[in-house]
Design a protein around this motif. Structure first.
Motif, PDB file in Angstrom:
ATOM      1  N   THR A   1       0.808  -1.123  -0.104  1.00  0.00           N
ATOM      2  CA  THR A   1      -0.002   0.057  -0.092  1.00  0.00           C
ATOM      3  C   THR A   1       0.856   1.272   0.008  1.00  0.00           C
ATOM      4  O   THR A   1       1.931   1.276   0.603  1.00  0.00           O
ATOM      5  N   GLU A   2       0.741   2.230  -1.017  1.00  0.00           N
ATOM      6  CA  GLU A   2       1.531   3.207  -1.290  1.00  0.00           C
ATOM      7  C   GLU A   2       0.883   4.691  -0.395  1.00  0.00           C
ATOM      8  O   GLU A   2      -0.153   4.825  -0.780  1.00  0.00           O
ATOM      9  N   ILE A   3       1.622   5.099   0.408  1.00  0.00           N
ATOM     10  CA  ILE A   3       1.136   6.417   0.801  1.00  0.00           C
ATOM     11  C   ILE A   3       1.727   7.496   0.084  1.00  0.00           C
ATOM     12  O   ILE A   3       3.101   7.532   0.095  1.00  0.00           O
ATOM     13  N   HIS A   4       1.210   7.991  -1.158  1.00  0.00           N
ATOM     14  CA  HIS A   4       1.625   9.116  -1.805  1.00  0.00           C
ATOM     15  C   HIS A   4       1.614  10.415  -1.308  1.00  0.00           C
ATOM     16  O   HIS A   4       0.411  11.199  -0.942  1.00  0.00           O
ATOM     17  N   LEU A   5       2.576  11.000  -0.951  1.00  0.00           N
ATOM     18  CA  LEU A   5       2.639  12.486  -0.727  1.00  0.00           C
ATOM     19  C   LEU A   5       3.046  13.541  -1.651  1.00  0.00           C
ATOM     20  O   LEU A   5       3.901  13.196  -2.453  1.00  0.00           O
ATOM     21  N   ASP A   6       2.617  14.575  -1.684  1.00  0.00           N
ATOM     22  CA  ASP A   6       3.093  15.610  -2.515  1.00  0.00           C
ATOM     23  C   ASP A   6       4.440  15.916  -1.997  1.00  0.00           C
ATOM     24  O   ASP A   6       4.953  15.727  -0.972  1.00  0.00           O
ATOM     25  N   TYR A   7       5.258  16.541  -3.035  1.00  0.00           N
ATOM     26  CA  TYR A   7       6.569  17.058  -2.902  1.00  0.00           C
ATOM     27  C   TYR A   7       6.602  17.875  -1.388  1.00  0.00           C
ATOM     28  O   TYR A   7       5.594  18.619  -1.458  1.00  0.00           O
ATOM     29  N   CYS A   8       7.680  17.549  -0.563  1.00  0.00           N
ATOM     30  CA  CYS A   8       7.744  18.667   0.474  1.00  0.00           C
ATOM     31  C   CYS A   8       6.482  18.210   1.756  1.00  0.00           C
ATOM     32  O   CYS A   8       6.484  18.923   2.683  1.00  0.00           O
ATOM     33  N   GLN A   9       5.616  17.524   1.310  1.00  0.00           N
ATOM     34  CA  GLN A   9       4.303  17.234   2.251  1.00  0.00           C
ATOM     35  C   GLN A   9       4.861  16.366   3.301  1.00  0.00           C
ATOM     36  O   GLN A   9       5.239  15.274   3.292  1.00  0.00           O
ATOM     37  N   PRO A  10       4.653  16.686   4.908  1.00  0.00           N
ATOM     38  CA  PRO A  10       4.849  15.934   5.748  1.00  0.00           C
ATOM     39  C   PRO A  10       3.812  14.723   5.850  1.00  0.00           C
ATOM     40  O   PRO A  10       2.783  14.810   5.298  1.00  0.00           O
ATOM     41  N   LEU A  11       4.529  13.701   6.407  1.00  0.00           N
ATOM     42  CA  LEU A  11       3.730  12.524   6.805  1.00  0.00           C
ATOM     43  C   LEU A  11       2.916  12.834   8.114  1.00  0.00           C
ATOM     44  O   LEU A  11       3.323  13.104   9.088  1.00  0.00           O
ATOM     45  N   THR A  12       1.650  12.580   8.275  1.00  0.00           N
ATOM     46  CA  THR A  12       0.879  12.786   9.368  1.00  0.00           C
ATOM     47  C   THR A  12       0.083  11.683  10.010  1.00  0.00           C
ATOM     48  O   THR A  12      -0.220  10.738   9.218  1.00  0.00           O
ATOM     49  N   GLU A  13      -0.458  11.680  11.090  1.00  0.00           N
ATOM     50  CA  GLU A  13      -1.345  10.678  11.609  1.00  0.00           C
ATOM     51  C   GLU A  13      -2.570  10.229  10.776  1.00  0.00           C
ATOM     52  O   GLU A  13      -3.166   9.089  10.570  1.00  0.00           O
ATOM     53  N   ALA A  14      -3.024  11.440  10.062  1.00  0.00           N
ATOM     54  CA  ALA A  14      -4.184  11.017   8.977  1.00  0.00           C
ATOM     55  C   ALA A  14      -3.851  10.124   8.072  1.00  0.00           C
ATOM     56  O   ALA A  14      -4.820   9.730   7.472  1.00  0.00           O
ATOM     57  N   HIS A  15      -2.460  10.090   7.482  1.00  0.00           N
ATOM     58  CA  HIS A  15      -2.122   9.228   6.304  1.00  0.00           C
ATOM     59  C   HIS A  15      -2.093   8.001   6.951  1.00  0.00           C
ATOM     60  O   HIS A  15      -2.461   6.863   6.271  1.00  0.00           O
ATOM     61  N   LEU A  16      -1.781   7.590   8.213  1.00  0.00           N
ATOM     62  CA  LEU A  16      -1.202   6.367   8.860  1.00  0.00           C
ATOM     63  C   LEU A  16      -2.752   5.705   9.332  1.00  0.00           C
ATOM     64  O   LEU A  16      -2.847   4.334   9.313  1.00  0.00           O
ATOM     65  N   ALA A  17      -3.509   6.412  10.016  1.00  0.00           N
ATOM     66  CA  ALA A  17      -4.651   6.125  10.822  1.00  0.00           C
ATOM     67  C   ALA A  17      -5.466   5.029   9.853  1.00  0.00           C
ATOM     68  O   ALA A  17      -5.845   3.953  10.342  1.00  0.00           O
ATOM     69  N   PRO A  18      -5.715   5.439   8.742  1.00  0.00           N
ATOM     70  CA  PRO A  18      -6.672   4.537   8.125  1.00  0.00           C
ATOM     71  C   PRO A  18      -6.046   2.859   7.518  1.00  0.00           C
ATOM     72  O   PRO A  18      -6.920   2.118   7.392  1.00  0.00           O
ATOM     73  N   LEU A  19      -4.568   2.953   7.906  1.00  0.00           N
ATOM     74  CA  LEU A  19      -3.967   2.010   7.760  1.00  0.00           C
ATOM     75  C   LEU A  19      -3.932   0.756   8.610  1.00  0.00           C
ATOM     76  O   LEU A  19      -3.440  -0.178   8.469  1.00  0.00           O
TER      77      LEU A  19
END
Lengths: 358, 358
Positions: A103-121
């Motif tokens: 499963t890929e978490i695709h972020l825009d350039y320079c975008q930080p990773l947040t809880e909101a990206h991880l929680a659904p996984l």
């Protein structure tokens, strides 16, 4: 040339002196002792958990990223890959190539990773998470404690590409529960390129032991087995391994990893403070210590790279692809000083006076 | 230390001076020009056929052997492997690992390959032949014109590991109809280890183009594509590539490959002549120029290696496995002179006087 790229970086005099020496024969107890010490110091500086091991691969960081995917993961895994730039993309390509469901978490350039990206996984049956602790292409440092908590909560194996962050940003392998840490000789180790390094936790070692290797050259089982006697399966970049040894011992003598991280952090802060007079934006909201990525406004980032190289004998680090004209990077790894930062800022101010930087 | 191993070997002063310099940033036109010149000189010295290309891999010779097996061959091939020692065995392991159907010609240590080995394999539906031109573990040089005729008669692709023979023994890629030639930085190129080199004929290139790559790091399609702009897909051992450039240009200035081969042949002849007073047998009936393997009678070959290292500051090359106590090797690659040969012979005569060599 003054080198502000993110690798190869400038080496100190002691490391360069080794480069001038003849490369010794290596199937000897003398070379094995060097390798044992290299392994021990890498584990110590990474704060690796008890029972961890290190493999030294003659190759680029990508060789070790691929060796990790090949030897630690299998098609029975289901992995999460954080993809926020070229190096995240590389992990995606590697798991694709080796048929690892992901499963890929695709972020825009320079975008930080947040809880909101991880929680659904959470609770989705994943087995491992792959992340570039610093996405070197944009200079973004991810929130490792947050990633660590997510992995612990979900029982995930944590694979960390620390190629441009090891010895530059805080990293506590045991504290984070990280299972794999990858780095390279030409980043904060400040040696010539040619060696990449993989530290493996007992849990990762167990996976290597159980897996069938699909490449002879990138077979970690054989690298680790040979490492038990301080050797490598094939002729390594012996000279670079001696340079790494010199450098690791020097870092230890100067106070260890924490002290080297403080030095690089302070050099980065010095540069960012001095650069505030220039018409650039910091591109990364959570910058790595090892690199500052800067967004240009009305001028081409790549042109700045070229003119600094050709007319000022200074290398900064250009970007490729989409970011070619909008972002350049300034590295803080290797034998650089606050004075060197001032030289670069002066050159940029001169470019501004000439109307090239706007 | 005086180094008579078969690699790493001693480098000349110019190559070592580059080792003392800072490693430059490499995503530049300046570095691309170096790489274009490296490719052109390798092709020239290998007498490669028109349209050939070169890939430079940061890794040991084995990395390039595996890249060749992965990218040039497929499980639809049926290959012949000449296995006369450790390096022939490595090709066997590689074709096994990558599921390439194969017929092994197993030779005893130091046994030459003859028409009698090849004849029964004629017309058996093979597609390629893999051979270590010099089986470095025993110093045997195979009869390449004979192998070439067999491959031509049977329409076989010819893959040549020339790791320890390139620039040391006559090799005419076009003349022999060879399709792949592999070498490494630390043999007759006399640079530090870390780079291996693959020259590919148009026929081999076509196979690479058609094949699906199974490794990112060892993907020749990507290496060749990047090579078109004088670059590599990943950060290479930049310093070693600059040293290779220095060395290739020096060889060209001194008369090219033929002249370097004559120099090494003459150094080998000098050693063998001087060594005739010692109680050793030449182990190889068809010795490579780059290495002399010697069989001991009533003393341990490995003990001789250890004592020369510890008490005389001389490295000769030990063998592992079964040959550990019966055969040692003396290399003739790198910055060695006839005077160095005399120093080694004197040390051995001293060991004889001491009763260690019998």
């Amino acid at each position: 040339m003054l080198n502000f790229t993110v690798g190869p970086v400038m080496s100190d005099d002691e490391v360069r002196a080794i480069g001038a020496q003849q490369v010794p024969y290596f199937r000897t107890p003398e070379f094995s002792d060097i390798m044992f010490q290299n392994e021990q110091l890498i584990l110590q500086f990474a704060h690796a958990p008890e029972g961890s091991r290190v493999a030294f691969i003659t190759g680029s960081g990508t060789a070790s990223m691929e060796a990790t995917v090949m030897n630690v993961l299998t098609p029975r895994d289901k992995v999460i890959v954080v993809n926020g730039g070229s190096f995240g993309e590389r992990f995606v390509e590697l798991v694709n190539l080796h048929h690892i469901p992901h499963t890929e978490i695709h972020l825009d350039y320079c975008q930080p990773l947040t809880e909101a990206h991880l929680a659904p996984l959470s609770g989705q049956g994943h087995t491992a998470l792959l992340v570039n602790m610093g996405e070197t292409s944009t200079g973004v440092l991810y929130d490792m404690p947050m990633i660590s908590r997510f992995c612990r909560d979900n029982g995930l194996l944590l694979v960390v590409d620390a190629i441009s962050t090891f010895l530059a940003d805080e990293f506590d392998m045991a504290g984070l529960g990280a299972d794999v840490m990858i780095t390279g000789s030409q980043k904060a180790l400040a040696c010539p390129p040619g060696i990449s390094v993989i530290a493996l936790s007992p849990r990762a070692l167990e996976r290597v032991e159980q897996n069938q290797s699909v490449s002879m050259y990138l077979d970690l089982k054989s690298a680790l087995k040979n490492g038990e006697r301080g050797q490598t399966p094939f002729t390594p970049a012996v000279g670079t391994l001696l340079q790494i040894n010199q450098r690791l011992r020097a870092i230890e003598a100067q106070g260890g990893a924490a002290s080297e991280i403080r030095r690089i952090a302070s050099l980065a802060a010095d540069f960012r403070s001095k650069a505030s007079v220039l018409p650039f934006e910091l591109a990364s909201p959570s910058p790595q210590n090892g690199v500052t990525s800067m967004r240009t406004k009305d001028c081409s980032a790549f042109d700045i790279f070229t003119i600094l190289k050709d007319e000022y004998q200074i290398w900064i680090c250009p970007n490729g692809g989409e970011l070619r004209d909008s972002i350049f990077r300034v590295g803080h790894l290797g034998a650089l000083t606050p004075h060197d930062n001032s030289v670069l800022i002066s050159a940029m101010l001169d470019l501004q006076k000439r109307g090239i930087i706007q």
